[in-house]
Design an enzyme around this catalytic site. Structure first.
Site, PDB file in Angstrom:
ATOM      1  N   HIS A   8      -3.105  -5.658   2.436  1.00 38.70           N
ATOM      2  CA  HIS A   8      -2.785  -5.707   4.023  1.00 38.70           C
ATOM      3  C   HIS A   8      -3.474  -7.169   4.534  1.00 38.70           C
ATOM      4  CE1 HIS A   8      -1.757  -1.463   4.375  1.00 38.70           C
ATOM      5  NE2 HIS A   8      -2.703  -1.102   3.754  1.00 38.70           N
ATOM      6  N   CYS A  12       0.843  -1.328  -0.008  1.00 27.20           N
ATOM      7  CA  CYS A  12       0.180   0.044   0.136  1.00 27.20           C
ATOM      8  C   CYS A  12       0.775   1.195   0.056  1.00 27.20           C
ATOM      9  CB  CYS A  12      -0.984   0.024   1.184  1.00 27.20           C
ATOM     10  SG  CYS A  12      -2.279   0.997   1.074  1.00 27.20           S
TER      11      CYS A  12
END
Ligand code: GLN
Length: 252
Positions: A196, A93
């Site tokens: 994630h 990310c």
């Protein structure tokens, strides 16, 4: 035999359990009797990236990204050189965004990245949140598993340039640019993704893929890793896939 992991900015860049990726890499090595060393690298630390078999950078909010970006830029050419010489990297990310050219925040600030990936990211006006399933790209052919599951929460939309390969195709979720088509990026052994979760505990085949590639950096002779019992890990994978398939898409 030893795997050397460089964990970049573990404090500033660790969202939604990203540290679990390091724990997974360490445990899966130890369970096989493979030595593993993790160097935590903070802002201002000196690091010789020639020593790194595997470089990890987790996600972070815009603020965390701004804090680490100047230091990352100073290390950028060494990191790129290591990647070009076969080092493995996994970036998640906010970390993934800074391995591209830049991330432009909603306020219009451009946070420069180190350009491992020929890609850039611009904040959109909604957050892209939810469980994701990705069908891994060609790089994963020959693996028993080809699906990755994880959780995304980002405003950034990442655009891949000049035929940069995505990590895979979105089965469920928003992916790189919110359109639900491509997810992540791959350049040599550098893998970037929005997932994630943590990602690696419930995608053990990908953890092993990275470990093997990392070990091969210094031990070309290795052909494979001992099998582990992944019953629990795959239960988690299946549960996450189910959750992704039944969830409603969320925009905030
Ligand atoms: N600042 C980034 C975004 O929202 C990264 C967020 C994250 O790492 N989860 O797009």
């Amino acid at each position: 035999m030893k795997l050397t992991i460089f964990h970049l900015y573990p404090e500033a860049m660790n969202l939604y359990g990203d540290l679990g990726n390091i724990l997974t890499l360490v445990k899966r090595c130890q369970w096989r009797g493979i030595d593993v060393e993790v160097s935590n690298i903070k802002v201002g630390d000196k690091a010789d990236f020639n020593q790194a078999d595997l470089i990890f950078l987790g996600g972070g909010q815009d603020r965390g990204q701004s804090i680490i970006a100047p230091d990352l830029l100073r290390k950028g050419s060494q990191i790129k050189e290591a990647v070009d010489n076969g080092a493995v990297s996994l970036t998640i990310c906010g970390g993934y965004q800074l391995f591209g050219k830049y991330f432009r925040t909603a306020e219009g600030t451009e946070i420069k990245g180190i350009e491992v990936f020929d890609a850039y990211t611009v904040a959109g006006n909604r957050r892209l949140i939810g469980n994701v399933i990705v069908e891994a790209g060609n790089w994963a052919s020959g693996q028993n598993q080809e699906k990755l599951v994880g959780f995304e929460n980002h405003s950034g939309k990442t655009i891949l340039l000049n035929d940069l390969s995505p990590l895979g195709t979105v089965v469920k979720g928003f992916g790189n640019d919110g359109e639900g088509k491509t997810e992540g990026a791959v350049y040599k052994n550098a893998f970037g993704t929005y997932l994630h979760g943590s990602l690696l505990p419930k995608n053990p085949w990908f953890a092993d893929y990275l470990i093997l590639k990392g070990l091969k950096r210094k031990h070309l002779e290795i052909e494979g890793l001992d099998e582990l019992d992944d019953t629990l890990e795959m239960d988690a994978n299946v549960a996450a896939q189910k959750r992704a398939m039944t969830a409603k898409t969320t925009y905030i």
